[in-house]
Scaffold this motif. Structure first.
Motif, PDB file in Angstrom:
ATOM      1  N   UNK A 106      29.945 -55.632  39.462  1.00 24.27           N
ATOM      2  CA  UNK A 106      28.862 -55.010  39.844  1.00 24.27           C
ATOM      3  C   UNK A 106      27.706 -55.940  39.513  1.00 24.27           C
ATOM      4  N   UNK A 107      27.661 -56.397  38.184  1.00 23.44           N
ATOM      5  CA  UNK A 107      26.407 -57.229  37.749  1.00 23.44           C
ATOM      6  C   UNK A 107      26.148 -58.418  38.482  1.00 23.44           C
ATOM      7  N   UNK A 108      27.264 -59.074  39.061  1.00 27.42           N
ATOM      8  CA  UNK A 108      27.066 -60.337  39.864  1.00 27.42           C
ATOM      9  C   UNK A 108      26.388 -59.852  41.105  1.00 27.42           C
ATOM     10  N   UNK A 109      26.809 -58.619  41.666  1.00 26.91           N
ATOM     11  CA  UNK A 109      26.038 -58.443  42.927  1.00 26.91           C
ATOM     12  C   UNK A 109      24.663 -58.292  42.942  1.00 26.91           C
ATOM     13  N   UNK A 110      24.126 -58.012  41.785  1.00 29.30           N
ATOM     14  CA  UNK A 110      22.675 -57.693  41.752  1.00 29.30           C
ATOM     15  C   UNK A 110      22.045 -59.175  41.882  1.00 29.30           C
ATOM     16  N   UNK A 111      22.732 -60.096  41.517  1.00 23.23           N
ATOM     17  CA  UNK A 111      22.032 -61.389  41.434  1.00 23.23           C
ATOM     18  C   UNK A 111      22.270 -61.922  43.095  1.00 23.23           C
ATOM     19  N   UNK A 122       8.658 -60.097  47.484  1.00 21.99           N
ATOM     20  CA  UNK A 122       9.355 -58.976  47.185  1.00 21.99           C
ATOM     21  C   UNK A 122       9.251 -58.833  45.658  1.00 21.99           C
ATOM     22  N   UNK A 123       9.057 -57.497  45.243  1.00 22.86           N
ATOM     23  CA  UNK A 123       9.502 -57.313  44.015  1.00 22.86           C
ATOM     24  C   UNK A 123      10.854 -57.270  43.762  1.00 22.86           C
ATOM     25  N   UNK A 124      11.450 -57.276  42.427  1.00 26.40           N
ATOM     26  CA  UNK A 124      12.839 -57.862  42.288  1.00 26.40           C
ATOM     27  C   UNK A 124      13.637 -56.185  42.673  1.00 26.40           C
ATOM     28  N   UNK A 125      14.866 -56.751  43.580  1.00 29.17           N
ATOM     29  CA  UNK A 125      15.457 -55.330  44.132  1.00 29.17           C
ATOM     30  C   UNK A 125      16.082 -54.853  43.105  1.00 29.17           C
ATOM     31  N   UNK A 126      16.168 -53.091  43.177  1.00 29.94           N
ATOM     32  CA  UNK A 126      16.799 -52.519  41.946  1.00 29.94           C
ATOM     33  C   UNK A 126      18.475 -52.388  42.233  1.00 29.94           C
ATOM     34  N   UNK A 127      18.974 -51.834  41.346  1.00 27.98           N
ATOM     35  CA  UNK A 127      20.491 -51.630  41.320  1.00 27.98           C
ATOM     36  C   UNK A 127      20.685 -50.743  42.454  1.00 27.98           C
ATOM     37  N   UNK A 128      19.868 -49.915  42.815  1.00 34.39           N
ATOM     38  CA  UNK A 128      19.994 -48.935  43.996  1.00 34.39           C
ATOM     39  C   UNK A 128      20.140 -49.376  45.361  1.00 34.39           C
ATOM     40  N   UNK A 129      19.622 -50.627  45.533  1.00 33.96           N
ATOM     41  CA  UNK A 129      19.367 -51.291  46.794  1.00 33.96           C
ATOM     42  C   UNK A 129      20.608 -51.242  47.785  1.00 33.96           C
ATOM     43  N   UNK A 130      21.768 -51.393  47.660  1.00 35.43           N
ATOM     44  CA  UNK A 130      22.888 -51.221  48.230  1.00 35.43           C
ATOM     45  C   UNK A 130      23.169 -49.579  48.685  1.00 35.43           C
ATOM     46  N   UNK A 179      26.917 -51.297  43.772  1.00 34.52           N
ATOM     47  CA  UNK A 179      27.454 -51.584  44.775  1.00 34.52           C
ATOM     48  C   UNK A 179      28.527 -50.604  45.633  1.00 34.52           C
ATOM     49  N   UNK A 180      29.387 -50.319  44.392  1.00 39.95           N
ATOM     50  CA  UNK A 180      30.623 -49.425  44.877  1.00 39.95           C
ATOM     51  C   UNK A 180      29.809 -47.923  45.267  1.00 39.95           C
ATOM     52  N   UNK A 181      28.860 -47.480  44.580  1.00 38.25           N
ATOM     53  CA  UNK A 181      28.471 -46.249  44.916  1.00 38.25           C
ATOM     54  C   UNK A 181      27.852 -46.337  46.325  1.00 38.25           C
ATOM     55  N   UNK A 182      27.297 -47.472  46.641  1.00 38.89           N
ATOM     56  CA  UNK A 182      26.722 -47.563  47.918  1.00 38.89           C
ATOM     57  C   UNK A 182      28.124 -47.361  48.949  1.00 38.89           C
ATOM     58  N   UNK A 183      28.958 -48.065  48.630  1.00 38.67           N
ATOM     59  CA  UNK A 183      30.399 -47.825  49.432  1.00 38.67           C
ATOM     60  C   UNK A 183      30.679 -46.463  49.404  1.00 38.67           C
TER      61      UNK A 183
END
Length: 699
Positions: A106-111, A122-130, A179-183
């Motif tokens: 998960x943490x790598x996905x944010x990067x 853009x502002x830095x995308x948040x964890x909820x982006x996906x 990301x998984x919650x997005x899935x």
């Protein structure tokens, strides 16, 4: 649809305003975000996020591509602007599914979100982006309404969701955002085509629409339906929160007791970092804190991550009787200190039990929310906005508990899940990105004479350097006008006649109730009378002594009482005058009073040093431009004494100092700032702000 359709949320869509915006979908998404954020029943400050998708031209290929615009990290939908959003290629974001390695990734996905950026501003995308990007809808709202979280936090939440909305709403169990919650949201939609939204267990709500208005209406309708369902459940019960256990004190007694207790609580909460306080005793709070179920519910903690990230996992409930005499500092501390020690130890145990090998170091273990049954709720955080918002979030949590208990039974997040959110490395990185605090952040200043002139300049300077400011003045009209120059959560005013002990006491009570106490007191209230000895009346003498000398004495005496309760030290600054050091004509009343102010400051410095309370003096001279005292007879008196006209006074005073400088109110304010921030090991000192007057040299 119109506002009359809704009883539990506020319909704010203005079709005329939306028409003015036109077809700009990003502007309409921002408009929707702002009006959603304006209703605290829908989402609190900084909570939730919103998005829209548009077709744009790719600057590299000139082909049309879909771009998702979404609230960036750390933003607030109620105040969201274009600069606070991120624009990402939707297809690139979805392509991340090809490289996602599971929950440990998960943490790598944010990067990797940065590789999907379309808009370079853009502002830095948040964890909820996906969560937004993996759903196909043009406009999406992710909100934390009290009613929906009550459903999400209720026992048998999935069953309750079905009971309220049938097959029109999806449900996914609790999972940390990522990301998984997005899935999981994507799967839920695929498994339930045609649904209008999704309830996230213990978390919140996702709703959507083809247009910004349709999305807004969908969100309000879903929240309204949940709210109505809960209201009917509450009506069917004999009592809420197990019924009333104790009675509230009358409001005036609650406020009085809170004001007395605030400095003690502030001091205890500031054992690691100085905090600013907030107090609330509204009906929602009182119903909860006076209930039979408080003892069961409070230790369970909050459910929604947005709640406990701002309030800590649980509050401290004081074991004080509402009728206890909290004005007795020594006896009250005997009861409070053990309670705080237990809370800190329990927080440490929570950290030690749940920490991971790579967890950040334990944060401040002091409580954010403190409950005093029968009186009210206190909150403490790094600044007024943060502590007010923490209070609002805990009120949201109370509403969630009430709703969930009415539906079935309230459930909170398991402690490990809560810890993994609170000490998430991404959350820690967000904290590390916060701007450096200003020099006077976390401090409260009370400035007398702050309705204008030197006092207002001092208040402005202290506020600009991060302090919360209490403006004191005898004239309310000047105070109201002065207050309008400050942003929210920065300043308040208190009508204060420094010649009256009770008026001073009321000003300090207001400072304690609004901010938790006081750290800096500046006595700038004053007046000037310039007359020869034979023309100086007893009334002239008395008013100068009462305002300048007696006023300083009473301000200091009452300030020290508050500061000692806090046990955080403090600063007292006397705005005296060069005239207290230099003999001049036609000045016996004013000069004597100013000399008394100066020596009183030295005496107080000698007495209060062991309590880390520093007492210093600033001596202005010739502050004509912008100073209130020069608007009256004083200017004429000084001009007469020097044989010149009033209009010649500024130049006269500038010419007579070594630097040949005109002295302004802001110069005096800079002297005060130096004493309370830079010269932090100075006490009993005098700083002359006069351009250099050899006759006034202290040594």
């Amino acid at each position: 649809m119109d506002k009359n359709t809704f009883n539990h949320v506020t319909y704010l869509w203005n079709h005329d305003k939306a028409s003015e915006i036109g077809d700009d979908q990003v502007a309409l998404f921002l408009y929707r975000s702002n009006i959603l954020g304006a209703d605290l029943r829908i989402t609190n400050y900084g909570g939730g996020n919103t998005s829209c998708k548009t077709i744009e031209k790719d600057p590299l290929t000139n082909k049309e591509v879909e771009v998702m615009w979404v609230k960036g990290s750390g933003g607030d939908i109620g105040t969201l602007t274009r600069s606070g959003i991120a624009g990402l290629y939707t297809e690139r974001l979805r392509d991340l599914k090809n490289v996602y390695g599971g929950l440990d990734d998960e943490d790598r996905m944010v990067g990797l979100f940065n590789h999907c950026i379309y808009d370079l501003d853009s502002k830095a995308p948040s964890i909820d982006t996906p969560l937004h990007g993996l759903l196909p809808f043009k406009h999406i709202d992710h909100l934390h309404p009290d009613a929906l979280i009550a459903v999400a936090a209720a026992k048998d939440s999935e069953k309750v969701t079905k009971e309220i909305w049938g097959d029109t709403m999806g449900w996914v169990p609790w999972q940390r955002p990522g990301f998984d919650l997005g899935l999981q949201l994507e799967k839920c939609l695929n498994d339930n085509p045609g649904i209008r939204g999704i309830v996230l267990g213990s978390h919140g709500l996702f709703t959507w629409g083809d247009t910004s208005y349709e999305c807004y209406l969908n969100s309000l309708e879903v929240i309204e339906q949940a709210s109505e369902y809960i209201e009917q459940k509450i009506k069917a019960k004999d009592h809420v929160f197990g019924g009333e256990k104790i009675k509230s004190l009358p409001q005036n007694e609650r406020k009085e007791k809170a004001a007395q207790l605030m400095p003690l609580l502030r001091g205890l909460c500031s054992s690691e970092n100085r905090m600013i306080g907030h107090f609330t005793d509204n009906e929602v709070v009182l119903q909860y804190i006076n209930s039979n179920d408080l003892e069961r519910l409070a230790p369970m903690g909050t459910s929604c991550p947005d709640h406990f990230l701002r309030t800590k996992i649980q509050p401290l409930v004081l074991k004080l009787d509402a009728k206890d005499d909290v004005s007795n500092t020594e006896e009250t501390l005997k009861k409070l200190e053990p309670a705080f020690e237990i809370y800190r130890q329990e927080y440490k145990d929570y950290y030690d039990t749940c920490k991971r090998s790579n967890s950040p170091a334990m944060r401040d273990p002091n409580p954010v929310i403190i409950i005093y049954p029968g009186v009210g709720m206190f909150s403490f955080a790094k600044n007024k906005q943060t502590t007010r918002v923490a209070s609002e979030f805990y009120i949201n949590a109370i509403n969630v508990m009430r709703g969930a208990e009415a539906i079935t039974e309230y459930t909170s997040l398991p402690r490990q899940e809560a810890f993994d959110i609170e000490y998430w490395l991404l959350e820690e990185a967000k904290l590390q990105r916060m701007p450096k605090e200003q020099p006077l952040s976390r401090k409260v200043a009370f400035v007398t004479g702050a309705g204008g002139g030197i006092g207002k300049a001092i208040a402005d300077k202290l506020a600009s350097e991060g302090a919360n400011v209490v403006l004191g003045d005898i004239a309310e009209d000047r105070l109201k006008e002065a207050l309008e120059t400050y942003k929210n959560d920065v300043a308040i005013y208190a009508i204060c006649d420094v010649t009256k002990s009770e008026s001073i006491a009321n000003a300090y009570k207001k400072a304690c109730l609004e901010f938790g106490g006081v750290d800096i007191v500046v006595h700038s209230a004053g007046l000037a009378i310039s007359k020869p000895l034979e023309e100086t009346t007893e009334q002239d003498w008395d008013i100068l002594q009462n305002v300048l000398v007696k006023g300083q004495f009473e301000l200091a005496k009452q300030a020290v009482d508050v500061m000692k309760k806090q046990n955080l030290g403090g600063d007292f600054i006397s705005i005296a005058s060069k005239n207290g050091l230099v003999s001049g004509p036609n000045n016996v009343g004013y000069g004597t009073a100013k000399a008394a102010q100066q020596h009183m400051a030295r005496l107080l410095a000698a007495e209060l040093g062991s309590d880390k309370i520093r007492v210093n003096t600033v001596n202005p001279d010739g502050v004509i431009v912008g100073s209130k005292i020069w608007e009256g007879d004083w200017a004429e008196g000084r001009a007469k004494a020097y044989g010149i006209t009033v209009d010649e006074l500024p130049a006269h005073y500038a010419k007579r100092n070594l630097l040949n400088e005109i002295i302004y109110p802001k110069d005096i304010a800079n002297g005060v700032f130096a004493l309370v921030s830079i010269l932090d090991k100075t006490t009993g000192n005098i700083i002359n702000i006069d351009g250099g007057m050899p006759a006034a040299f202290v040594r």
